[in-house]
Design a protein around this motif. Structure first.
Motif, PDB file in Angstrom:
ATOM      1  N   TRP A  78     -16.438  -0.493   5.277  1.00 29.88           N
ATOM      2  CA  TRP A  78     -15.284  -0.229   4.419  1.00 29.88           C
ATOM      3  C   TRP A  78     -14.391   0.877   4.975  1.00 29.88           C
ATOM      4  O   TRP A  78     -13.166   0.779   4.940  1.00 29.88           O
ATOM      5  N   THR A  79     -14.979   1.939   5.496  1.00 25.36           N
ATOM      6  CA  THR A  79     -14.198   3.054   6.036  1.00 25.36           C
ATOM      7  C   THR A  79     -13.270   2.570   7.146  1.00 25.36           C
ATOM      8  O   THR A  79     -12.083   2.901   7.169  1.00 25.36           O
ATOM      9  N   ILE A  82     -10.371   0.400   5.793  1.00 23.65           N
ATOM     10  CA  ILE A  82      -9.255   1.197   5.271  1.00 23.65           C
ATOM     11  C   ILE A  82      -8.444   1.787   6.418  1.00 23.65           C
ATOM     12  O   ILE A  82      -7.215   1.867   6.347  1.00 23.65           O
ATOM     13  N   GLU A  83      -9.101   2.171   7.494  1.00 23.27           N
ATOM     14  CA  GLU A  83      -8.368   2.670   8.667  1.00 23.27           C
ATOM     15  C   GLU A  83      -7.435   1.595   9.236  1.00 23.27           C
ATOM     16  O   GLU A  83      -6.335   1.898   9.672  1.00 23.27           O
ATOM     17  N   ASN A  86      -4.548   1.610   7.024  1.00 23.52           N
ATOM     18  CA  ASN A  86      -3.773   2.848   7.131  1.00 23.52           C
ATOM     19  C   ASN A  86      -2.761   2.825   8.273  1.00 23.52           C
ATOM     20  O   ASN A  86      -1.912   3.711   8.365  1.00 23.52           O
ATOM     21  N   ARG A  91      -0.343   1.718   0.674  1.00 24.93           N
ATOM     22  CA  ARG A  91      -0.398   2.336  -0.658  1.00 24.93           C
ATOM     23  C   ARG A  91       0.982   2.424  -1.299  1.00 24.93           C
ATOM     24  O   ARG A  91       1.103   2.504  -2.513  1.00 24.93           O
ATOM     25  N   LYS A 105     -13.485   0.268  -5.316  1.00 25.90           N
ATOM     26  CA  LYS A 105     -13.288   0.928  -4.024  1.00 25.90           C
ATOM     27  C   LYS A 105     -11.805   1.106  -3.707  1.00 25.90           C
ATOM     28  O   LYS A 105     -11.397   2.137  -3.188  1.00 25.90           O
ATOM     29  N   VAL A 106     -11.012   0.085  -4.019  1.00 23.21           N
ATOM     30  CA  VAL A 106      -9.569   0.180  -3.763  1.00 23.21           C
ATOM     31  C   VAL A 106      -8.966   1.266  -4.645  1.00 23.21           C
ATOM     32  O   VAL A 106      -8.170   2.085  -4.178  1.00 23.21           O
ATOM     33  N   GLU A 108     -10.398   3.909  -5.766  1.00 28.99           N
ATOM     34  CA  GLU A 108     -10.783   5.199  -5.176  1.00 28.99           C
ATOM     35  C   GLU A 108      -9.840   5.579  -4.038  1.00 28.99           C
ATOM     36  O   GLU A 108      -9.472   6.752  -3.883  1.00 28.99           O
ATOM     37  N   GLU A 109      -9.445   4.592  -3.230  1.00 28.62           N
ATOM     38  CA  GLU A 109      -8.499   4.859  -2.136  1.00 28.62           C
ATOM     39  C   GLU A 109      -7.123   5.235  -2.679  1.00 28.62           C
ATOM     40  O   GLU A 109      -6.456   6.111  -2.150  1.00 28.62           O
ATOM     41  N   LYS A 112      -6.717   8.803  -3.806  1.00 27.63           N
ATOM     42  CA  LYS A 112      -6.639   9.814  -2.749  1.00 27.63           C
ATOM     43  C   LYS A 112      -5.202  10.269  -2.496  1.00 27.63           C
ATOM     44  O   LYS A 112      -4.974  11.263  -1.833  1.00 27.63           O
TER      45      LYS A 112
END
Length: 129
Positions: A78-79, A82-83, A86, A91, A105-106, A108-109, A112
Motif C-alpha cells: 500500500w505504501t 500511494i507513492e 503521489n 488528492r 485506507k484512502v 487515512e491518506e 494527511k
C-alpha cells in the motif's frame, strides 16, 4: 495466470482521469499500478496506458514496458501504491470511485492533508459509510 485488475481509487478533473488499479495474485496478496488518461494534463506527452496482463513478479517494483514512451510500475504494498499516486495531484482532484475494501485506507491518506477544502466533503462522502 492473468491478474483481474480492479479500480482501487479513481479521480478526475478537467485534464483527465487517474486510477490506482489493484489485483490479487495467486497467493492472495494485492499488487497495484496506476492507469492514466492525461489527454488534457499534457497534450504533447499524453498517453493512454493499459494495465499489462502478464503475471508480474513479486518484486517490490518491476518495470514492465508497454510502449516506447511509458513503463508500468507494479508495486506489492500500500505504501508504494500511494507513492505511485503521489506522482500526480490526486488528492486535489475529484474522487470518482474508491474500492470498498480500501475506503478506510484512502480516507487515512486524505486526512494527511494537501486536499483543497472544497474537495474534503467529496472525499469524506465517498470514503465513509
Amino acid at each position: 495466470m492473468d491478474i483481474d485488475w480492479e479500480t482501487i481509487i479513481k479521480v478526475g478533473g478537467e485534464g483527465g482521469v487517474i486510477s490506482l488499479k489493484g489485483g490479487t495474485q495467486e497467493n492472495g496478496k494485492w499488487i497495484f499500478s496506476t492507469k492514466t488518461n492525461e489527454s488534457m494534463f499534457d497534450e504533447e506527452m499524453a498517453t493512454e496506458r493499459s494495465i499489462p496482463q502478464e503475471k508480474p513478479s513479486t518484486d517490490a517494483i518491476k518495470l514492465i514496458p508497454t510502449n516506447r514512451s511509458s513503463n508500468w510500475r507494479i508495486v506489492d504494498n500500500w505504501t508504494d501504491a500511494i507513492e505511485l499516486l503521489n506522482e500526480f495531484p490526486w488528492r486535489r482532484l475529484t474522487p470518482l470511485e474508491v474500492h470498498s475494501d480500501f475506503k478506510e485506507k484512502v480516507w487515512e491518506e486524505i486526512e494527511k492533508g494537501n486536499v483543497p477544502s472544497h474537495r474534503i466533503l467529496k472525499w469524506e462522502k465517498i470514503c465513509t459509510p
